[in-house]
Design a protein around this motif. Structure first.
Motif, PDB file in Angstrom:
ATOM      1  N   GLU A 196       4.267  10.312  -6.405  1.00 15.45           N
ATOM      2  CA  GLU A 196       5.109  11.279  -7.285  1.00 15.45           C
ATOM      3  C   GLU A 196       4.389  11.266  -9.149  1.00 15.45           C
ATOM      4  N   PHE A 197       3.363  10.516  -9.706  1.00 20.37           N
ATOM      5  CA  PHE A 197       3.612  10.748 -10.620  1.00 20.37           C
ATOM      6  C   PHE A 197       2.310  11.648 -10.698  1.00 20.37           C
ATOM      7  N   LEU A 198       1.711  11.802  -9.264  1.00 18.41           N
ATOM      8  CA  LEU A 198       0.715  13.447  -9.546  1.00 18.41           C
ATOM      9  C   LEU A 198       1.926  14.521  -9.462  1.00 18.41           C
ATOM     10  N   SER A 199       2.817  14.311  -8.340  1.00 12.12           N
ATOM     11  CA  SER A 199       4.314  15.699  -8.811  1.00 12.12           C
ATOM     12  C   SER A 199       4.770  15.456  -9.973  1.00 12.12           C
ATOM     13  N   THR A 200       4.816  14.582 -10.948  1.00  4.68           N
ATOM     14  CA  THR A 200       5.837  14.582 -12.400  1.00  4.68           C
ATOM     15  C   THR A 200       4.130  15.767 -13.434  1.00  4.68           C
ATOM     16  N   VAL A 201       3.484  14.834 -13.078  1.00  8.00           N
ATOM     17  CA  VAL A 201       2.291  15.807 -14.280  1.00  8.00           C
ATOM     18  C   VAL A 201       1.700  17.036 -14.114  1.00  8.00           C
ATOM     19  N   SER A 202       1.799  17.362 -12.209  1.00  6.77           N
ATOM     20  CA  SER A 202       1.472  18.795 -12.025  1.00  6.77           C
ATOM     21  C   SER A 202       2.507  19.531 -12.316  1.00  6.77           C
ATOM     22  N   HIS A 203       4.155  19.490 -12.239  1.00  3.13           N
ATOM     23  CA  HIS A 203       4.796  19.791 -13.019  1.00  3.13           C
ATOM     24  C   HIS A 203       5.206  20.591 -14.693  1.00  3.13           C
ATOM     25  N   GLU A 204       4.745  19.233 -14.442  1.00  6.85           N
ATOM     26  CA  GLU A 204       4.820  18.974 -16.606  1.00  6.85           C
ATOM     27  C   GLU A 204       3.909  19.994 -16.867  1.00  6.85           C
ATOM     28  N   LEU A 205       2.542  20.797 -16.717  1.00  2.82           N
ATOM     29  CA  LEU A 205       1.676  21.101 -16.651  1.00  2.82           C
ATOM     30  C   LEU A 205       2.061  22.219 -16.744  1.00  2.82           C
ATOM     31  N   ARG A 206       2.810  22.607 -14.864  1.00  2.00           N
ATOM     32  CA  ARG A 206       2.343  24.191 -14.866  1.00  2.00           C
ATOM     33  C   ARG A 206       3.126  25.143 -15.963  1.00  2.00           C
ATOM     34  N   THR A 207       4.030  24.248 -16.647  1.00  2.00           N
ATOM     35  CA  THR A 207       5.295  25.094 -17.434  1.00  2.00           C
ATOM     36  C   THR A 207       4.333  26.026 -18.853  1.00  2.00           C
ATOM     37  N   PRO A 208       3.891  24.771 -19.649  1.00  2.00           N
ATOM     38  CA  PRO A 208       3.016  25.541 -20.595  1.00  2.00           C
ATOM     39  C   PRO A 208       2.104  26.733 -19.630  1.00  2.00           C
ATOM     40  N   LEU A 209       1.294  25.892 -18.862  1.00  2.00           N
ATOM     41  CA  LEU A 209       0.606  26.700 -18.186  1.00  2.00           C
ATOM     42  C   LEU A 209       0.853  27.942 -18.538  1.00  2.00           C
ATOM     43  N   ASN A 210       2.042  28.368 -17.564  1.00  4.86           N
ATOM     44  CA  ASN A 210       3.008  29.411 -17.305  1.00  4.86           C
ATOM     45  C   ASN A 210       2.217  30.047 -18.779  1.00  4.86           C
TER      46      ASN A 210
ATOM     47  N   ALA B 104       0.991  -1.423  -0.372  1.00  7.14           N
ATOM     48  CA  ALA B 104      -0.330   0.071   0.005  1.00  7.14           C
ATOM     49  C   ALA B 104       0.808   1.169   0.194  1.00  7.14           C
ATOM     50  N   GLU B 105       1.760   1.174   0.634  1.00  9.12           N
ATOM     51  CA  GLU B 105       2.725   2.067   0.328  1.00  9.12           C
ATOM     52  C   GLU B 105       3.095   2.606  -0.385  1.00  9.12           C
ATOM     53  N   LYS B 106       3.728   1.538  -1.445  1.00 10.96           N
ATOM     54  CA  LYS B 106       5.112   1.713  -2.520  1.00 10.96           C
ATOM     55  C   LYS B 106       3.725   2.625  -3.674  1.00 10.96           C
ATOM     56  N   ALA B 107       2.016   2.000  -3.427  1.00 14.90           N
ATOM     57  CA  ALA B 107       1.533   2.323  -4.543  1.00 14.90           C
ATOM     58  C   ALA B 107       1.248   3.230  -4.586  1.00 14.90           C
ATOM     59  N   SER B 108       0.911   4.342  -2.869  1.00 13.07           N
ATOM     60  CA  SER B 108       0.616   5.480  -2.655  1.00 13.07           C
ATOM     61  C   SER B 108       1.634   6.548  -3.044  1.00 13.07           C
ATOM     62  N   ASN B 109       3.213   5.956  -2.620  1.00 10.86           N
ATOM     63  CA  ASN B 109       4.226   6.680  -3.260  1.00 10.86           C
ATOM     64  C   ASN B 109       4.117   7.004  -5.070  1.00 10.86           C
ATOM     65  N   ALA B 110       4.105   6.251  -4.966  1.00 15.06           N
ATOM     66  CA  ALA B 110       4.146   5.981  -6.477  1.00 15.06           C
ATOM     67  C   ALA B 110       2.906   6.701  -7.244  1.00 15.06           C
ATOM     68  N   ARG B 111       1.885   6.943  -6.701  1.00 11.51           N
ATOM     69  CA  ARG B 111       0.822   8.160  -7.156  1.00 11.51           C
ATOM     70  C   ARG B 111       1.346   9.491  -6.452  1.00 11.51           C
TER      71      ARG B 111
ATOM     72  N   ASP C 287      -3.384  23.800  -5.887  1.00  2.50           N
ATOM     73  CA  ASP C 287      -3.797  22.682  -4.556  1.00  2.50           C
ATOM     74  C   ASP C 287      -3.587  21.371  -4.702  1.00  2.50           C
ATOM     75  N   ILE C 288      -3.314  21.043  -5.818  1.00  6.28           N
ATOM     76  CA  ILE C 288      -2.906  19.014  -6.336  1.00  6.28           C
ATOM     77  C   ILE C 288      -1.250  19.555  -5.176  1.00  6.28           C
ATOM     78  N   LEU C 289      -0.842  19.932  -6.631  1.00  2.00           N
ATOM     79  CA  LEU C 289       1.080  19.579  -5.239  1.00  2.00           C
ATOM     80  C   LEU C 289       0.564  19.806  -3.919  1.00  2.00           C
ATOM     81  N   GLU C 290       0.095  21.019  -3.200  1.00  2.00           N
ATOM     82  CA  GLU C 290       0.533  21.632  -1.760  1.00  2.00           C
ATOM     83  C   GLU C 290      -0.304  20.617  -1.294  1.00  2.00           C
ATOM     84  N   ILE C 291      -1.500  20.013  -1.718  1.00  2.00           N
ATOM     85  CA  ILE C 291      -2.143  18.163  -1.074  1.00  2.00           C
ATOM     86  C   ILE C 291      -0.426  16.914  -1.210  1.00  2.00           C
ATOM     87  N   ASN C 292      -0.468  17.282  -2.099  1.00  2.17           N
ATOM     88  CA  ASN C 292       0.706  15.934  -2.141  1.00  2.17           C
ATOM     89  C   ASN C 292       2.101  15.803  -1.256  1.00  2.17           C
ATOM     90  N   LYS C 293       2.446  17.623  -1.372  1.00  2.00           N
ATOM     91  CA  LYS C 293       3.455  17.845  -0.239  1.00  2.00           C
ATOM     92  C   LYS C 293       3.445  17.037   1.164  1.00  2.00           C
TER      93      LYS C 293
END
Ligand code: ADP
Length: 275
Positions: A37-51, A28-35, A89-95
């Motif tokens: 990390e995935f959310l963090s990567t996707v969010s960061h990737e989206l933030r640059t073109p959005l800016n 469960a911990e591994k799955a949660s960490n993977a989730r 907000d997603i990045l904040e919750i993730n953090k």
């Protein structure tokens, strides 16, 4: 002898169960960490073109566009801002969930912090024709040691909501000293409004993610539905617990108490000219 055999067998079964539980927890911990990390990567990737999109929309709007184009550009800017807030907000919750949110211990002036919040929200309060007041108990020590950034974030979220869901009513921010003992100050904060209120059956769920009536950008009041999720988590990591009381058409009250160390007025170091 028979009893011993039964005891050994039941110990073996217990051990096996424990091993299974540990394995399930690790999985469960591994799955949660993977989730996370995935959310963090996707969010960061989206933030640059959005800016880039937000920046270009802003530039075009500054460039005195034709009236016919104005509406589309404003819509573009609104959607861009919505997505940026959502991703942040997603990045904040993730953090917070991945325990990467660091808690600061900074000497700060609470009165100054509240005044800064008040002046940054003045416009929103007058847009909604709300009577906005902020009171600070004079017993609270001027300087406290804690995390002013997270405290501002919590209060900004709550006050923003109070102003958003109140029209031509009252929004009050109250701060009171609860206990002062052994250089520790427990401060009570309350954000109270006379707005639309929250139905009784929603009092628990408003703190869950995406807990608005409808999801997405077309909500009546805007917002991502993640603000209170962040507030609850932030109050929790600072050592408090958020409480909510609300009555439909009468208003809502969000309150919490946080511990701080008593701080000190910083000593101003005069810069001497080099001679
Ligand atoms: P958002 O405001 O972005 O929708 P929040 O997590 O901050 O998300 O709030 C969730 C929901 O709780 C809001 O959509 C609203 O329905 C309700 N709510 C929050 N604060 C208030 C308030 N002060 N008065 C009435 N309803 C509120």
């Amino acid at each position: 002898y028979k009893n011993n055999i039964i005891r050994t067998r039941s110990n073996q079964l217990l051990e096996e169960k424990n091993k299974e539980l540990i394995l399930a927890k690790e999985k469960a911990e591994k799955a949660s960490n993977a989730r996370t990390e995935f959310l963090s990567t996707v969010s960061h990737e989206l933030r640059t073109p959005l800016n880039a999109i937000n920046g270009i929309a802003h530039l075009l709007l500054e460039d005195k566009p034709k009236k016919s184009q104005m509406h589309y550009l404003e819509s573009l800017q609104f959607s861009g801002n919505y997505l940026t807030n959502f991703i942040n907000d997603i990045l904040e919750i993730n953090k917070i969930d991945s325990k990467k949110a660091e808690i600061e211990n900074i000497n700060f002036n609470l009165k100054q912090l509240l005044e800064n919040i008040q002046s940054s929200l003045k416009e929103l309060a007058s847009d909604n024709k709300n009577d906005f007041s902020l009171t600070i108990d004079s017993d609270i020590p001027d300087y406290l040691i804690g995390d002013p950034t997270k405290l501002s974030q919590i209060l900004m979220n709550l006050i923003n909501n109070a102003l958003k869901f109140t029209h031509e009513g009252k929004v009050m921010v109250i701060s009171k000293l609860d206990t002062l003992k052994d250089e520790q100050a427990f401060v009570y904060f309350e954000v109270k409004d006379s707005g639309i209120g929250i139905p009784e059956d929603k009092l628990e769920t408003v703190f869950d993610s995406f807990s608005q009536g409808s999801v997405g950008i077309n909500r009546k009041y805007g917002g991502t539905g993640l603000g209170l999720t962040i507030v609850k988590k932030l109050v929790g990591i600072l050592g408090g617990e958020i409480k909510l009381e609300s009555v439909v058409n009468i208003g809502s009250s969000f309150s919490f108490e946080l511990p701080f160390k008593v701080g000190e007025k910083p000593i101003k170091v005069e810069k001497k000219p080099i001679t």
